[in-house]
Motif scaffolding. Sequence first.
Motif, PDB file in Angstrom:
ATOM      1  N   ILE A   1       0.832  -1.199   0.000  1.00 38.91           N
ATOM      2  CA  ILE A   1       0.000   0.000   0.000  1.00 38.91           C
ATOM      3  C   ILE A   1       0.871   1.256   0.000  1.00 38.91           C
ATOM      4  O   ILE A   1       0.515   2.273  -0.570  1.00 38.91           O
ATOM      5  CB  ILE A   1      -0.928   0.012   1.243  1.00 38.91           C
ATOM      6  CG1 ILE A   1      -1.775  -1.250   1.303  1.00 38.91           C
ATOM      7  CG2 ILE A   1      -1.800   1.246   1.284  1.00 38.91           C
ATOM      8  CD1 ILE A   1      -2.619  -1.505   0.080  1.00 38.91           C
ATOM      9  N   ASP A   2       2.029   1.170   0.662  1.00 37.67           N
ATOM     10  CA  ASP A   2       2.926   2.324   0.761  1.00 37.67           C
ATOM     11  C   ASP A   2       4.352   1.812   0.933  1.00 37.67           C
ATOM     12  O   ASP A   2       4.593   0.863   1.690  1.00 37.67           O
ATOM     13  CB  ASP A   2       2.533   3.188   1.962  1.00 37.67           C
ATOM     14  CG  ASP A   2       3.376   4.450   2.078  1.00 37.67           C
ATOM     15  OD1 ASP A   2       3.518   5.166   1.070  1.00 37.67           O
ATOM     16  OD2 ASP A   2       3.896   4.720   3.172  1.00 37.67           O
ATOM     17  N   GLY A   3       5.290   2.411   0.238  1.00 34.51           N
ATOM     18  CA  GLY A   3       6.689   2.037   0.384  1.00 34.51           C
ATOM     19  C   GLY A   3       7.064   0.839  -0.463  1.00 34.51           C
ATOM     20  O   GLY A   3       6.450   0.564  -1.489  1.00 34.51           O
ATOM     21  N   THR A   4       8.059   0.101   0.004  1.00 39.08           N
ATOM     22  CA  THR A   4       8.582  -1.064  -0.708  1.00 39.08           C
ATOM     23  C   THR A   4       8.854  -2.174   0.297  1.00 39.08           C
ATOM     24  O   THR A   4       9.437  -1.928   1.353  1.00 39.08           O
ATOM     25  CB  THR A   4       9.894  -0.702  -1.443  1.00 39.08           C
ATOM     26  OG1 THR A   4       9.635   0.384  -2.338  1.00 39.08           O
ATOM     27  CG2 THR A   4      10.426  -1.876  -2.231  1.00 39.08           C
ATOM     28  N   LEU A   5       8.451  -3.384  -0.039  1.00 42.12           N
ATOM     29  CA  LEU A   5       8.666  -4.557   0.792  1.00 42.12           C
ATOM     30  C   LEU A   5       9.557  -5.530   0.036  1.00 42.12           C
ATOM     31  O   LEU A   5       9.332  -5.785  -1.144  1.00 42.12           O
ATOM     32  CB  LEU A   5       7.325  -5.235   1.106  1.00 42.12           C
ATOM     33  CG  LEU A   5       7.364  -6.531   1.906  1.00 42.12           C
ATOM     34  CD1 LEU A   5       7.835  -6.252   3.340  1.00 42.12           C
ATOM     35  CD2 LEU A   5       5.981  -7.178   1.929  1.00 42.12           C
TER      36      LEU A   5
ATOM     37  N   ALA B   1       6.738  -3.070  -4.823  1.00 42.36           N
ATOM     38  CA  ALA B   1       6.556  -1.629  -4.647  1.00 42.36           C
ATOM     39  C   ALA B   1       5.068  -1.292  -4.464  1.00 42.36           C
ATOM     40  O   ALA B   1       4.188  -2.130  -4.683  1.00 42.36           O
ATOM     41  CB  ALA B   1       7.109  -0.889  -5.859  1.00 42.36           C
ATOM     42  N   THR B   2       4.807  -0.056  -4.089  1.00 41.87           N
ATOM     43  CA  THR B   2       3.439   0.425  -3.916  1.00 41.87           C
ATOM     44  C   THR B   2       2.603   0.083  -5.153  1.00 41.87           C
ATOM     45  O   THR B   2       3.023   0.326  -6.278  1.00 41.87           O
ATOM     46  CB  THR B   2       3.437   1.950  -3.696  1.00 41.87           C
ATOM     47  OG1 THR B   2       4.200   2.239  -2.520  1.00 41.87           O
ATOM     48  CG2 THR B   2       2.026   2.496  -3.545  1.00 41.87           C
TER      49      THR B   2
ATOM     50  N   THR C   1       6.105 -22.134   1.318  1.00 38.00           N
ATOM     51  CA  THR C   1       7.334 -21.474   0.884  1.00 38.00           C
ATOM     52  C   THR C   1       7.887 -20.646   2.044  1.00 38.00           C
ATOM     53  O   THR C   1       7.214 -19.732   2.533  1.00 38.00           O
ATOM     54  CB  THR C   1       7.080 -20.557  -0.330  1.00 38.00           C
ATOM     55  OG1 THR C   1       6.524 -21.329  -1.384  1.00 38.00           O
ATOM     56  CG2 THR C   1       8.347 -19.872  -0.784  1.00 38.00           C
ATOM     57  N   VAL C   2       9.085 -20.952   2.480  1.00 42.42           N
ATOM     58  CA  VAL C   2       9.707 -20.201   3.574  1.00 42.42           C
ATOM     59  C   VAL C   2      10.110 -18.823   3.044  1.00 42.42           C
ATOM     60  O   VAL C   2      10.734 -18.715   1.983  1.00 42.42           O
ATOM     61  CB  VAL C   2      10.939 -20.954   4.131  1.00 42.42           C
ATOM     62  CG1 VAL C   2      11.627 -20.130   5.212  1.00 42.42           C
ATOM     63  CG2 VAL C   2      10.524 -22.318   4.667  1.00 42.42           C
ATOM     64  N   HIS C   3       9.751 -17.773   3.785  1.00 48.11           N
ATOM     65  CA  HIS C   3      10.064 -16.410   3.347  1.00 48.11           C
ATOM     66  C   HIS C   3      10.253 -15.492   4.559  1.00 48.11           C
ATOM     67  O   HIS C   3       9.725 -15.737   5.630  1.00 48.11           O
ATOM     68  CB  HIS C   3       8.960 -15.871   2.437  1.00 48.11           C
ATOM     69  CG  HIS C   3       7.600 -15.890   3.074  1.00 48.11           C
ATOM     70  ND1 HIS C   3       6.839 -17.045   3.152  1.00 48.11           N
ATOM     71  CD2 HIS C   3       6.887 -14.925   3.688  1.00 48.11           C
ATOM     72  CE1 HIS C   3       5.704 -16.771   3.767  1.00 48.11           C
ATOM     73  NE2 HIS C   3       5.704 -15.501   4.117  1.00 48.11           N
ATOM     74  N   THR C   4      11.043 -14.444   4.344  1.00 46.99           N
ATOM     75  CA  THR C   4      11.316 -13.410   5.335  1.00 46.99           C
ATOM     76  C   THR C   4      10.892 -12.081   4.744  1.00 46.99           C
ATOM     77  O   THR C   4      11.134 -11.816   3.559  1.00 46.99           O
ATOM     78  CB  THR C   4      12.819 -13.380   5.673  1.00 46.99           C
ATOM     79  OG1 THR C   4      13.176 -14.659   6.213  1.00 46.99           O
ATOM     80  CG2 THR C   4      13.160 -12.302   6.671  1.00 46.99           C
ATOM     81  N   LEU C   5      10.277 -11.231   5.545  1.00 47.12           N
ATOM     82  CA  LEU C   5       9.825  -9.912   5.092  1.00 47.12           C
ATOM     83  C   LEU C   5      10.787  -8.848   5.619  1.00 47.12           C
ATOM     84  O   LEU C   5      11.109  -8.832   6.808  1.00 47.12           O
ATOM     85  CB  LEU C   5       8.411  -9.632   5.598  1.00 47.12           C
ATOM     86  CG  LEU C   5       7.370 -10.716   5.290  1.00 47.12           C
ATOM     87  CD1 LEU C   5       6.030 -10.348   5.901  1.00 47.12           C
ATOM     88  CD2 LEU C   5       7.238 -10.919   3.794  1.00 47.12           C
ATOM     89  N   LEU C   6      11.234  -7.965   4.736  1.00 52.74           N
ATOM     90  CA  LEU C   6      12.205  -6.923   5.092  1.00 52.74           C
ATOM     91  C   LEU C   6      11.713  -5.563   4.601  1.00 52.74           C
ATOM     92  O   LEU C   6      11.257  -5.442   3.454  1.00 52.74           O
ATOM     93  CB  LEU C   6      13.557  -7.223   4.436  1.00 52.74           C
ATOM     94  CG  LEU C   6      14.120  -8.630   4.633  1.00 52.74           C
ATOM     95  CD1 LEU C   6      15.144  -8.950   3.574  1.00 52.74           C
ATOM     96  CD2 LEU C   6      14.721  -8.732   6.003  1.00 52.74           C
ATOM     97  N   ALA C   7      11.856  -4.546   5.444  1.00 48.03           N
ATOM     98  CA  ALA C   7      11.486  -3.184   5.070  1.00 48.03           C
ATOM     99  C   ALA C   7      12.717  -2.288   5.154  1.00 48.03           C
ATOM    100  O   ALA C   7      13.143  -1.919   6.245  1.00 48.03           O
ATOM    101  CB  ALA C   7      10.379  -2.654   5.980  1.00 48.03           C
ATOM    102  N   ALA C   8      13.307  -1.949   4.006  1.00 47.77           N
ATOM    103  CA  ALA C   8      14.448  -1.043   3.986  1.00 47.77           C
ATOM    104  C   ALA C   8      13.988   0.389   4.243  1.00 47.77           C
ATOM    105  O   ALA C   8      14.755   1.225   4.714  1.00 47.77           O
ATOM    106  CB  ALA C   8      15.169  -1.130   2.645  1.00 47.77           C
ATOM    107  N   GLN C   9      12.736   0.651   3.933  1.00 45.66           N
ATOM    108  CA  GLN C   9      12.112   1.944   4.179  1.00 45.66           C
ATOM    109  C   GLN C   9      10.748   1.658   4.817  1.00 45.66           C
ATOM    110  O   GLN C   9      10.289   0.517   4.785  1.00 45.66           O
ATOM    111  CB  GLN C   9      11.941   2.716   2.865  1.00 45.66           C
ATOM    112  CG  GLN C   9      11.054   1.985   1.854  1.00 45.66           C
ATOM    113  CD  GLN C   9      10.840   2.777   0.594  1.00 45.66           C
ATOM    114  OE1 GLN C   9      10.203   3.816   0.627  1.00 45.66           O
ATOM    115  NE2 GLN C   9      11.377   2.279  -0.512  1.00 45.66           N
TER     116      GLN C   9
END
Length: 105
Positions: free
Chosen positions: A59-63, A76-77, A87-95
Amino acid sequence: MPVTKIKLHETMTYREHAITSKSFSRKLGIDLPFAMYAMAAGESISAEQSTLTRLFEVIDGTLTIQFADESQQTVATGEMLVVPANTVHTLLAAQPCQFIQFETK
């Protein structure tokens, strides 16, 4: 159930050094998981997986979603990424980033 309108940009606020979340499943009367997250810059949700397919819509920013094989996808937004069940996954927010996570069979 009545027609329901949700103003996503007004639902969540960013908190410094934190991840906030809100589940909509009960409010909407649906059985499958449906939640919104707001992640501050530098935050992450460590390796996880689900028996259901996950859909991430930013919805906003980048994941950034990183997978067990070290590959990754940046969402991206306005974009959505489908992560298959188990599926094994990790979520990261640089911003700072807000996203919706749906789960489906």
